[in-house]
Design a protein around this motif. Structure first.
Motif, PDB file in Angstrom:
ATOM      1  N   LYS A 225     -18.684 -18.127   9.648  1.00  0.00           N
ATOM      2  CA  LYS A 225     -17.331 -18.435   9.207  1.00  0.00           C
ATOM      3  C   LYS A 225     -16.898 -17.555   8.043  1.00  0.00           C
ATOM      4  CE  LYS A 225     -17.201 -23.170  10.804  1.00  0.00           C
ATOM      5  NZ  LYS A 225     -17.694 -24.516  10.527  1.00  0.00           N
ATOM      6  N   SER A 226     -17.855 -16.981   7.307  1.00  0.00           N
ATOM      7  CA  SER A 226     -17.364 -16.202   6.165  1.00  0.00           C
ATOM      8  C   SER A 226     -17.758 -14.728   6.165  1.00  0.00           C
ATOM      9  CB  SER A 226     -17.734 -16.891   4.852  1.00  0.00           C
ATOM     10  OG  SER A 226     -19.082 -16.695   4.582  1.00  0.00           O
ATOM     11  N   CYS A 227     -18.925 -14.362   6.710  1.00  0.00           N
ATOM     12  CA  CYS A 227     -19.220 -12.922   6.710  1.00  0.00           C
ATOM     13  C   CYS A 227     -19.110 -12.396   8.143  1.00  0.00           C
ATOM     14  CB  CYS A 227     -20.594 -12.640   6.101  1.00  0.00           C
ATOM     15  SG  CYS A 227     -21.990 -13.043   7.159  1.00  0.00           S
ATOM     16  N   ASP A 228     -19.535 -11.136   8.368  1.00  0.00           N
ATOM     17  CA  ASP A 228     -19.296 -10.577   9.703  1.00  0.00           C
ATOM     18  C   ASP A 228     -20.509 -10.751  10.633  1.00  0.00           C
ATOM     19  OD1 ASP A 228     -21.012  -8.865   8.528  1.00  0.00           O
ATOM     20  OD2 ASP A 228     -19.771  -7.064   8.738  1.00  0.00           O
ATOM     21  N   TYR A 229     -21.423 -11.665  10.284  1.00  0.00           N
ATOM     22  CA  TYR A 229     -22.574 -11.878  11.154  1.00  0.00           C
ATOM     23  C   TYR A 229     -22.119 -12.409  12.523  1.00  0.00           C
ATOM     24  CZ  TYR A 229     -26.985 -13.557  13.060  1.00  0.00           C
ATOM     25  OH  TYR A 229     -28.061 -13.778  13.870  1.00  0.00           O
ATOM     26  N   ALA A 230     -22.573 -11.802  13.582  1.00  0.00           N
ATOM     27  CA  ALA A 230     -22.234 -12.246  14.940  1.00  0.00           C
ATOM     28  C   ALA A 230     -23.400 -11.870  15.831  1.00  0.00           C
ATOM     29  CB  ALA A 230     -20.970 -11.552  15.423  1.00  0.00           C
ATOM     30  N   ALA A 231     -23.911 -12.828  16.592  1.00  0.00           N
ATOM     31  CA  ALA A 231     -25.058 -12.534  17.448  1.00  0.00           C
ATOM     32  C   ALA A 231     -24.996 -13.353  18.723  1.00  0.00           C
ATOM     33  CB  ALA A 231     -26.360 -12.828  16.708  1.00  0.00           C
ATOM     34  N   PRO A 240     -33.466 -20.843   7.311  1.00  0.00           N
ATOM     35  CA  PRO A 240     -34.203 -22.088   7.550  1.00  0.00           C
ATOM     36  C   PRO A 240     -33.657 -23.236   6.699  1.00  0.00           C
ATOM     37  CG  PRO A 240     -35.694 -20.297   6.929  1.00  0.00           C
ATOM     38  CD  PRO A 240     -34.310 -19.789   6.754  1.00  0.00           C
ATOM     39  N   ASP A 241     -33.651 -24.458   7.285  1.00  0.00           N
ATOM     40  CA  ASP A 241     -33.235 -25.634   6.520  1.00  0.00           C
ATOM     41  C   ASP A 241     -34.485 -26.296   5.916  1.00  0.00           C
ATOM     42  OD1 ASP A 241     -34.363 -26.440   8.861  1.00  0.00           O
ATOM     43  OD2 ASP A 241     -32.809 -27.894   9.403  1.00  0.00           O
ATOM     44  N   PHE A 242     -35.520 -25.491   5.675  1.00  0.00           N
ATOM     45  CA  PHE A 242     -36.782 -25.987   5.119  1.00  0.00           C
ATOM     46  C   PHE A 242     -37.388 -24.804   4.370  1.00  0.00           C
ATOM     47  CE2 PHE A 242     -37.411 -23.968   9.131  1.00  0.00           C
ATOM     48  CZ  PHE A 242     -38.502 -23.161   8.934  1.00  0.00           C
ATOM     49  N   GLY A 427     -23.392 -24.965  13.503  1.00  0.00           N
ATOM     50  CA  GLY A 427     -23.691 -25.703  12.279  1.00  0.00           C
ATOM     51  C   GLY A 427     -24.918 -25.189  11.538  1.00  0.00           C
ATOM     52  N   ASP A 428     -25.793 -24.432  12.224  1.00  0.00           N
ATOM     53  CA  ASP A 428     -26.924 -23.818  11.508  1.00  0.00           C
ATOM     54  C   ASP A 428     -26.370 -22.794  10.512  1.00  0.00           C
ATOM     55  OD1 ASP A 428     -28.972 -25.252  12.663  1.00  0.00           O
ATOM     56  OD2 ASP A 428     -29.281 -23.847  14.316  1.00  0.00           O
ATOM     57  N   CYS A 433     -25.495 -15.013   4.814  1.00  0.00           N
ATOM     58  CA  CYS A 433     -24.814 -15.554   3.638  1.00  0.00           C
ATOM     59  C   CYS A 433     -24.967 -17.065   3.490  1.00  0.00           C
ATOM     60  CB  CYS A 433     -23.336 -15.169   3.668  1.00  0.00           C
ATOM     61  SG  CYS A 433     -22.387 -16.084   4.890  1.00  0.00           S
ATOM     62  N   GLY A 434     -25.580 -17.744   4.470  1.00  0.00           N
ATOM     63  CA  GLY A 434     -25.845 -19.172   4.312  1.00  0.00           C
ATOM     64  C   GLY A 434     -24.689 -20.091   4.681  1.00  0.00           C
ATOM     65  N   THR A 435     -23.537 -19.517   5.078  1.00  0.00           N
ATOM     66  CA  THR A 435     -22.409 -20.347   5.527  1.00  0.00           C
ATOM     67  C   THR A 435     -22.719 -20.873   6.936  1.00  0.00           C
ATOM     68  OG1 THR A 435     -21.025 -18.763   4.372  1.00  0.00           O
ATOM     69  CG2 THR A 435     -19.875 -20.319   5.791  1.00  0.00           C
ATOM     70  N   SER A 436     -22.063 -21.982   7.353  1.00  0.00           N
ATOM     71  CA  SER A 436     -22.359 -22.486   8.706  1.00  0.00           C
ATOM     72  C   SER A 436     -21.905 -21.497   9.770  1.00  0.00           C
ATOM     73  CB  SER A 436     -21.630 -23.776   9.052  1.00  0.00           C
ATOM     74  OG  SER A 436     -21.507 -24.590   8.032  1.00  0.00           O
TER      75      SER A 436
END
Ligand code: ATP
Ligand code: MG
Length: 613
Positions: A225-231, A240-242, A427-428, A433-436
């Motif tokens: 939602k905020s950077c240009d990551y797309a895969a 990771p959420d851990f 939602g991951d 950048c850690g945004t959903s």
């Protein structure tokens, strides 16, 4: 061009299997016809648009110094045997044998054929880098051809192959291709999303796909939602959420306060859902253990548990050795799913699937549903990263109706390999950048790969470097599906009445609709046609003896950008006028008949310039 002299069989009805707009419209507009399942013919109108797309691609390829060639579509099976893909391609590849008993292949792609061509004439580093491309038919025996030309069996691909002396040069061409692809799609009026992709059966070190958003898309994309990551989900990773422990020892230490492992009876509880209810806990506390059967595994398993005596085979002399069949136990946290594309990439496996029940029973000694890592021997255990942070988990106990609880990674079991193999979902968190992340469905229009030495080594391609030393070139491959691109343009540019072509791909620029093709109307229409043609515009005149309503409907259906209506009434005005309308817009504009050609040419030039900028 007069409509009565063309073969543009428009239809009112829609074929029953045409469930998406582009399929319906290409049929109804008389662009394509179906000969058999997955086999489509282009009629004159469709071919005109296809040729324009070819030309756009050609210009963009030529602009980055790729050179067009025309290899054959039918190629000797021999070159596929050399690369080792003769078997790997399976039933997707159409094969034949000629009267001399020679194996032949109808090209599904052409890494082998082009590499075989290049091999014969490549001798010096001075010839590199070399990029060659073709725009040519391919055949893949798709199990389920659908959505018209979106997924046909025979289709047209622009495929390019590049050869390089070093990584740096490959990187440059790979980037140039990516930029050229972006330009191609922009000139087509398409909004594409470039995504990181899995390299799949092609192998190699880097790959990007060009996707269009589509409800019927076969691909799931994860976008930030905020950077240009797309895969592509096949490749996507997430933050990771851990907190993964840095080592097995650290994991063991972290679980020092975990109670001792104990067996619990779980009668007729088989699924994780059942277990959650039974133990009143969440799926996050379970370790799911799945047994996979993989085929043609390239990963070296000589040190893996239970694999020392596995059969190994070399599919072609220069190709790497493969294990024709191997089984793996795969561990993942109970609330997550295994991403089979990532798993296949990890194992360098040709194909993989969950093992048959009988294999699971043989390998785990328990019925399906009770596998677990504690005490599991005889096959390599692949541990998803998430499991390394599990210090007090529930898992199958390798016995019917029994589970273990208080199981800790590092203390009670370890794996042969720890890897990220989870499926990332909506939602991951973005790995950058850690945004959903959010999901979209996409359709793949193009794909670029860095292949490395995957084909050039087994096929023995070589050249002499500046020191006179024999070297193997590294390679890239780059494909665009033309039919699918054209259909996607229609998906993005249509309304309830028909296609709305971007000017760059429209089969003609202008359609002249004389309300009745006789008298002054005919003379004006014919004059305008000539004037437009002299200005370089492509014109279709609807000279049919049909009601204006029918002509307007067909003009809307085939989607020619500019419509000119020539009618008696407007011609008898003090300055004779014609009516111009841009397809897709509602307003009509009256312009003087004498100035119409110049006006239309200016409108067309402006739109072409905007798209080709
Ligand atoms: P898909 O995953 O859709 O089957 P692919 O990844 O196997 O495609 P590639 O080998 O990357 O396809 O081929 C390059 C391009 O060829 C694709 O991006 C697509 O545009 C086109 N293409 C592939 N298969 C088909 C098909 N059956 N019908 C039409 N176009 C196709
Ligand atoms: Mg692909």
């Amino acid at each position: 061009m007069k409509l009565t002299q063309t073969f543009i069989p428009t239809l009112r009805e829609v074929p029953a299997d045409a469930v998406i707009a582009s399929h319906r419209l290409m049929f109804r507009a008389g662009m394509i016809r179906k000969l058999a399942n997955g086999l489509f013919a282009y009629l004159p109108l469709g071919l005109r648009s296809l040729r324009k797309l070819e030309q756009i691609i050609r210009e963009e390829m030529d602009a980055i110094n790729a050179q067009e060639i025309k290899p054959t579509v039918v190629v000797p099976g021999e070159v596929w045997k050399e690369s080792g893909r003769w078997e790997a391609m399976g039933d997707a590849m159409l094969r034949a044998r000629n009267r001399l008993g020679v194996d032949l292949v109808v090209s599904p792609t052409a890494e082998e054929a082009v590499t075989a061509l290049v091999r014969d004439d490549l001798s010096s580093y001075r010839q590199l880098p070399l990029s060659l491309y073709q725009i040519n038919s391919k055949y893949r025996d798709e199990i389920r051809p659908r959505y018209g030309v979106m997924r046909g069996r025979e289709f047209i691909m622009k495929d390019a192959y590049s050869y390089h002396a070093d990584e740096e040069s490959l990187d440059k061409t790979y980037r140039d291709m990516g930029r050229a692809y972006r330009r191609v799609f922009r000139r087509c009026g398409l909004t594409v999303i470039p995504v990181q992709a899995d390299s799949g059966a092609m192998g190699g070190s880097g790959s990007e796909e060009f996707m269009v958003e589509s409800e019927i898309g076969d691909n799931t994309l994860l976008l930030c939602k905020s950077c240009d990551y797309a895969a592509n989900v096949e490749k996507a990773s997430c933050k990771p959420d851990f907190r993964p422990p840095p080592s097995v020892e650290a994991a063991r230490e972290a679980s020092s306060s975990t109670p001792a492992t104990e067996i619990i009876d779980t009668p007729s509880v088989k699924t994780i859902g059942d277990l959650c209810v039974f133990l009143k806990t969440s799926a996050k506390n379970f370790i799911k253990t799945l047994i996979y059967r993989a085929v043609n595994v390239e990963l070296d398993l000589s040190a893996a548990p239970g694999c020392a005596s596995l059969e190994r085979r070399r599919p072609a002399p220069g190709a790497p050795e493969l294990y024709p069949e191997a089984f793996f136990a795969v561990l993942i946290r109970g609330d997550l799913d295994v991403n089979e594309a990532k798993l296949a990439a990890t194992l360098k496996a040709g194909e993989l699937a969950l093992a048959a029940d009988t294999d699971v029973e043989r390998l785990t000694g328990a019925p399906v549903g009770f596998a677990g890592p504690v005490g599991l021997t005889g096959l390599p255990i692949i541990v998803d990263q998430t499991v390394t942070a599990m210090g007090d988990a529930v898992t199958g106990a390798l016995a019917k109706d029994q589970h273990y609880r208080h199981v800790a990674y590092g203390r009670d079991f370890t794996g042969w390999l720890v890897q990220d193999i989870r499926t990332v979902k909506d939602g991951d968190l973005c790995p950058h950048c850690g945004t959903s992340l959010y999901e979209k469905k996409g359709n793949e229009l193009g794909h670029i790969f860095k292949l490395g030495y995957k084909y050039t080594r087994p096929m023995n391609v070589s050249y002499l470097d500046e020191h006179g030393k024999t070297q193997t070139p590294t390679m890239g491959s780059y494909g665009i599906g033309l039919d699918r691109t054209l259909a996607s343009v229609i998906e993005e540019h249509h309304d309830e009445n028909g296609i709305i072509w971007p000017v760059t791909l429209a089969p003609c620029h202008v359609i002249i609709v004389p309300v009745k093709y006789n008298g002054a109307v005919k003379t004006t229409a014919d004059t305008l046609e000539k004037e437009l043609e002299q200005l370089g515009l492509e014109v279709l005149v609807d000279d049919r003896d049909e009601r204006p309503g029918v002509k307007f409907k067909d003009a809307d259906l085939i989607g020619i950008p500019f419509r000119v209506v020539v009618g008696d009434k407007n011609l008898t005005a003090s300055t004779p006028q014609v009516e111009i309308r841009r397809r897709g817009k509602v307003e009509n504009r009256l312009v003087s008949a004498a100035a119409a050609a110049q006006e239309l040419a200016a409108m067309l030039r402006a739109e072409l310039a905007a798209l080709n900028a």
